[in-house]
Design a protein around this motif. Structure first.
Motif, mmCIF file in Angstrom:
data_model
loop_
_atom_site.group_PDB
_atom_site.id
_atom_site.type_symbol
_atom_site.label_atom_id
_atom_site.label_comp_id
_atom_site.label_asym_id
_atom_site.label_seq_id
_atom_site.Cartn_x
_atom_site.Cartn_y
_atom_site.Cartn_z
ATOM 1 N N HIS A 67 0.817 -1.214 0.000
ATOM 2 C CA HIS A 67 0.000 0.000 0.000
ATOM 3 C C HIS A 67 0.848 1.261 0.000
ATOM 4 O O HIS A 67 0.300 2.364 0.002
ATOM 5 N N CYS A 109 -5.598 -3.848 -6.423
ATOM 6 C CA CYS A 109 -4.436 -3.572 -7.283
ATOM 7 C C CYS A 109 -3.289 -2.883 -6.553
ATOM 8 O O CYS A 109 -2.238 -2.640 -7.155
ATOM 9 N N THR A 111 -0.634 -0.423 -5.308
ATOM 10 C CA THR A 111 -0.097 0.820 -5.873
ATOM 11 C C THR A 111 -0.018 0.802 -7.409
ATOM 12 O O THR A 111 0.523 1.720 -8.011
ATOM 13 N N LEU A 128 -9.341 -2.025 -8.779
ATOM 14 C CA LEU A 128 -10.078 -1.691 -7.567
ATOM 15 C C LEU A 128 -9.135 -1.848 -6.388
ATOM 16 O O LEU A 128 -8.378 -2.831 -6.309
ATOM 17 N N GLU A 129 -9.173 -0.901 -5.450
ATOM 18 C CA GLU A 129 -8.266 -0.919 -4.305
ATOM 19 C C GLU A 129 -8.904 -0.176 -3.125
ATOM 20 O O GLU A 129 -9.235 1.008 -3.248
ATOM 21 N N ARG A 135 -4.617 3.639 -3.596
ATOM 22 C CA ARG A 135 -5.496 3.974 -4.728
ATOM 23 C C ARG A 135 -5.042 5.259 -5.413
ATOM 24 O O ARG A 135 -5.007 5.349 -6.645
ATOM 25 N N GLU A 136 -4.668 6.253 -4.617
ATOM 26 C CA GLU A 136 -4.193 7.515 -5.181
ATOM 27 C C GLU A 136 -2.917 7.309 -5.988
ATOM 28 O O GLU A 136 -2.761 7.850 -7.086
ATOM 29 N N SER A 139 -3.760 5.379 -9.247
ATOM 30 C CA SER A 139 -4.426 6.256 -10.218
ATOM 31 C C SER A 139 -3.418 7.150 -10.931
ATOM 32 O O SER A 139 -3.476 7.342 -12.155
ATOM 33 N N VAL A 146 -8.731 4.770 -10.293
ATOM 34 C CA VAL A 146 -8.868 3.424 -9.751
ATOM 35 C C VAL A 146 -10.004 3.462 -8.745
ATOM 36 O O VAL A 146 -10.052 4.342 -7.889
ATOM 37 N N GLN A 148 -12.728 2.151 -5.680
ATOM 38 C CA GLN A 148 -12.478 1.750 -4.296
ATOM 39 C C GLN A 148 -12.706 0.271 -4.076
ATOM 40 O O GLN A 148 -11.799 -0.460 -3.737
ATOM 41 N N GLU A 149 -13.934 -0.213 -4.255
ATOM 42 C CA GLU A 149 -14.175 -1.633 -4.015
ATOM 43 C C GLU A 149 -15.275 -2.224 -4.876
ATOM 44 O O GLU A 149 -15.330 -3.424 -5.062
#
Length: 301
Positions: A67, A109, A111, A128-129, A135-136, A139, A146, A148-149
């Motif tokens: 992460h 996913c 990073t 999805l993350e 996620r940031e 993306s 990307v 969220q879930e």
């Protein structure tokens, strides 16, 4: 702090469990969690466990490298070196196993390193993350959002390939999620699921110190037979089971770190990883981690 307790086995739905191990969370909380084994099908899972609303705090560590690409330390640097090679191997495998180079979903996913490599290989990618920080970064790396879930944002039959790289063991709604993922596959699509293997030699050797138990973040602890039973429930067939031999070295490194003052050095780690892989060669492919290649039907002969 409230915990949720599973009253029935996620694989076979029976309700008789045996205590297997008590394992400490050595990453964040230093709490201890019980791993139980189903008396019927032998599936192992963390029980009780934090619920979906509470699990987030157990990921709050700067050392949780999947992460956080900026995580420091020798172990995390080793992870990044291994990732450089494994990401390319994953894309190569994907290109061989998928019916075509088309639409790819990476569920969990992180990073975004794997998705970026797949994107560079001409896949149309989606990720999805749940982690906001990861996620940031993903993306930004992909140049596209990307999610969220929510799998509900995709239409049924959207993907030629769906990948879960050490993700399924983290998912609270195991059967519901597998049902959704199966529905998102095209009829000839492929589902790639990588998870640790509790029947590996390193799991047997390190026992409660085995880093791949990673409680309470890992809710389930798979073996080949229980994975096959689980996927069969969802009308999925395992087409191949492939080794992930580098994981034996990385997991052994983390497990040695868990031994604190008794920890061995690099030579100990290399020996442990080699022994685990050699054992797997002699014992039906029981590697530290396994990649299950599944589909909704067996390919035509």
């Amino acid at each position: 702090m409230s915990y949720e307790r599973l009253e029935s086995c996620p694989v076979c739905c029976k309700a008789e469990f045996r205590n297997k191990l008590v394992v400490e969370d050595r990453t964040v909380s230093h709490e201890s969690f019980a791993i139980v084994q189903c008396a019927n099908c032998a599936f192992q899972f963390t029980n009780p466990r934090p619920g979906p609303a509470e699990i987030g705090r157990y990921y709050e560590s700067d050392d949780y490298v999947s992460h956080n690409s900026g995580a420091a330390g020798l172990v995390n640097q080793a992870y990044k070196v291994a990732r450089f090679f494994t990401v390319r191997r994953k894309v190569s495998l994907l290109n061989k196993l998928a019916p075509r180079c088309g639409q790819l979903l990476d569920y969990g996913c992180g990073t975004g390193h794997f998705l970026a490599a797949a994107q560079a290989a001409n896949w149309q990618v989606a990720g999805l993350e749940p982690s906001a920080r990861a996620r940031e970064e993903a993306s930004s790396r992909l140049g596209q959002p990307v999610g969220q879930e929510s799998l509900a944002s995709f239409a049924p039959g959207s993907f030629d390939a769906i990948t879960l790289w050490h993700v399924l063991e983290h998912v609270h709604l195991l059967n519901e999620t597998l049902a959704q993922l199966t529905a998102l596959l095209k009829p000839d699509g492929v589902l790639l699921i990588a998870v640790p293997n509790v029947e590996s030699l390193d799991a047997q050797h390190y026992r409660e110190l085995w880093a791949a138990y990673d409680v309470p973040r890992h809710l389930y602890h798979f073996a080949p037979k229980t994975m096959a039973q689980l996927l069969k429930k969802h009308k999925l067939t395992i087409r191949q089971t492939l080794p992930m031999p580098l994981d034996a070295y990385y997991v052994s490194m983390l497990s040695e770190k868990h031994k604190a003052e008794r920890a061995g050095g690099l030579l100990t780690v290399l020996k442990a990883g080699y022994k685990s892989n050699h054992y797997a060669e002699q014992h039906e492919g029981q590697y530290s981690s396994l990649l299950y290649v599944a589909g909704r039907r067996t390919p035509a002969a």
